[in-house]
Scaffold this motif. Structure first.
Motif, short mmCIF file in Angstrom:
data_model
loop_
_atom_site.label_atom_id
_atom_site.label_comp_id
_atom_site.label_asym_id
_atom_site.label_seq_id
_atom_site.Cartn_x
_atom_site.Cartn_y
_atom_site.Cartn_z
N VAL A 74 0.85 -1.20 0.00
CA VAL A 74 0.00 0.00 0.00
C VAL A 74 0.88 1.24 0.00
O VAL A 74 0.67 2.18 -0.79
CB VAL A 74 -0.94 0.02 1.22
N ASN A 75 1.88 1.26 0.87
CA ASN A 75 2.77 2.42 0.96
C ASN A 75 3.63 2.56 -0.29
O ASN A 75 3.90 3.68 -0.74
CB ASN A 75 3.64 2.31 2.21
N ALA A 76 4.04 1.44 -0.88
CA ALA A 76 4.81 1.51 -2.12
C ALA A 76 3.97 2.12 -3.23
O ALA A 76 4.47 2.89 -4.06
CB ALA A 76 5.27 0.10 -2.52
N LEU A 77 2.68 1.80 -3.23
CA LEU A 77 1.77 2.35 -4.24
C LEU A 77 1.67 3.86 -4.11
O LEU A 77 1.80 4.60 -5.09
CB LEU A 77 0.39 1.70 -4.08
N PHE A 78 1.47 4.34 -2.88
CA PHE A 78 1.33 5.78 -2.67
C PHE A 78 2.64 6.52 -2.89
O PHE A 78 2.65 7.65 -3.40
CB PHE A 78 0.80 6.06 -1.25
N TYR A 79 3.75 5.89 -2.54
CA TYR A 79 5.03 6.57 -2.68
C TYR A 79 5.52 6.62 -4.12
O TYR A 79 6.53 7.26 -4.41
CB TYR A 79 6.08 5.96 -1.75
N GLY A 80 4.77 5.99 -5.01
CA GLY A 80 5.06 6.15 -6.42
C GLY A 80 4.47 7.44 -6.97
O GLY A 80 4.77 7.84 -8.10
N CYS A 81 3.65 8.12 -6.17
CA CYS A 81 2.96 9.35 -6.61
C CYS A 81 3.73 10.57 -6.10
O CYS A 81 3.35 11.20 -5.11
CB CYS A 81 1.53 9.37 -6.09
N LYS A 82 4.81 10.89 -6.76
CA LYS A 82 5.71 11.95 -6.30
C LYS A 82 5.06 13.33 -6.32
O LYS A 82 5.24 14.14 -5.40
CB LYS A 82 6.98 11.96 -7.16
N ASN A 83 4.30 13.63 -7.38
CA ASN A 83 3.66 14.95 -7.47
C ASN A 83 2.67 15.16 -6.34
O ASN A 83 2.60 16.24 -5.74
CB ASN A 83 2.96 15.10 -8.81
N THR A 84 1.91 14.11 -6.03
CA THR A 84 0.92 14.20 -4.96
C THR A 84 1.59 14.40 -3.61
O THR A 84 1.17 15.26 -2.82
CB THR A 84 0.07 12.91 -4.93
N LEU A 85 2.61 13.63 -3.33
CA LEU A 85 3.30 13.74 -2.04
C LEU A 85 3.99 15.09 -1.89
O LEU A 85 3.98 15.69 -0.80
CB LEU A 85 4.32 12.61 -1.89
N ASN A 86 4.57 15.59 -2.97
CA ASN A 86 5.21 16.91 -2.91
C ASN A 86 4.20 18.00 -2.62
O ASN A 86 4.47 18.95 -1.87
CB ASN A 86 5.94 17.21 -4.22
N TYR A 87 3.01 17.86 -3.21
CA TYR A 87 1.95 18.84 -2.95
C TYR A 87 1.51 18.79 -1.49
O TYR A 87 1.37 19.82 -0.83
CB TYR A 87 0.76 18.57 -3.87
N LEU A 88 1.31 17.59 -0.96
CA LEU A 88 0.83 17.43 0.41
C LEU A 88 1.86 17.91 1.43
O LEU A 88 1.50 18.35 2.53
CB LEU A 88 0.45 15.98 0.68
N LYS A 89 3.15 17.84 1.09
CA LYS A 89 4.19 18.32 2.00
C LYS A 89 4.06 19.81 2.26
O LYS A 89 4.47 20.30 3.32
CB LYS A 89 5.58 18.02 1.39
#
Length: 285
Positions: A24-39
């Protein structure tokens, strides 16, 4: 409110739909644009309608202790299982609400909306998506649409991509055969809404047509090992909604016939189920 139990024994739900936390975490951590936005967000509020046993929220809440998570579900049993896991793992950042997601309103709109394993169970799934977008998602929020596929599902639903002699395929062929023998409808008929296969673009296109653009997409593959005895337990415990929708007396006969077939066979032999999950993230234009 009617308590819709898609499985009568919610504790077996995860066993029948394996999605290990690390994947599950590997799936979400493939979404770099999303994670950068949420940071860059001061506060991340994540909401998952139809949260079930927390397959998605639990792994994320373990890592993102500073995020706040909300999950709704119409099944009390599913939420009970989620809350049990939450207590066992001492997670204070998950809040569960027994409510139908179609007409639910968050007190504070989320900026991360997760839609996973839900739309196939909602007949008017477009109405649900509209409510989520208009009433629960902030103007600059992100929608994460997750699709899953696995041999263990596709064979169980009668979707044979190819005829093979492996024990996984043969087991579910027997299951479909017995269903037909007892006059039970095709299991895929229990999917009353939008199909949940990873290659179905219908929900993604609907979101895009509502003013969103896709900012991330990531696919993850893994293999899951089962024994024939595991597959028998999946049938016995009704791990899939298509099993729960069968009349109790008829289903008992179904289980008896399949167990009789495997009575003198080796049920400890391992079989492999190939799995794929895809996440697609959308943000308002």
């Amino acid at each position: 409110m009617k308590n819709y139990n898609w499985t009568p024994q919610a504790r077996y739900y995860d066993f029948g739909r394996p999605f290990p936390s690390r994947y599950v975490n590997a799936l979400f951590y493939g979404c770099k644009n999303t994670l950068n936005y949420l940071k860059n967000e001061q506060k991340v509020i994540c909401y998952e309608p139809g949260v079930g046993t927390g397959r998605m929220l639990i792994p994320l809440a373990e890592i993102h202790s500073d995020w706040e998570f909300f999950g709704t579900d119409v099944s009390i049993d599913m939420l009970t299982e989620l809350n049990f896991k939450k207590v066992c793992q001492s997670l204070q950042n998950i809040h569960t609400i027994h409510h139908d997601s179609v007409d639910f309103f968050l007190n504070e709109k989320c900026n991360l909306l997760i839609i996973s394993s839900l739309l196939h169970a909602v007949k008017k799934w477009e109405c649900l998506v509209n409510n989520l977008i208009n009433n629960n998602l902030s103007n600059n929020g992100i929608i994460c649409l997750i699709g899953e596929e696995g041999d263990i599902y596709n064979f169980a639903l009668g979707r044979y991509t190819e005829k093979t002699n492996n024990n996984l395929c043969l087991f579910w062929e027997k299951y479909i055969e017995v269903r037909k023998l007892l006059g039970i409808p095709n299991p895929e008929q229990s999917q009353i809404g939008c199909k949940w296969e990873v290659n179905n673009n219908e929900p993604a296109n609907y979101i895009i047509n509502n003013g969103f653009t896709e900012i991330d997409s990531f696919k993850f593959n893994w293999e899951q090992f089962f024994t024939i005895d595991d597959l028998l337990n999946i049938v016995k415990e009704r791990c899939y909604s298509s099993m729960f929708t069968v009349d109790e007396e008829i289903y008992i006969k179904l289980v008896e016939k399949i167990c009789e077939f495997y009575k003198n066979k080796d049920v400890s032999e391992y079989v492999v189920s190939k799995h794929t999950a895809i996440i697609r993230c959308f943000k308002k234009i």
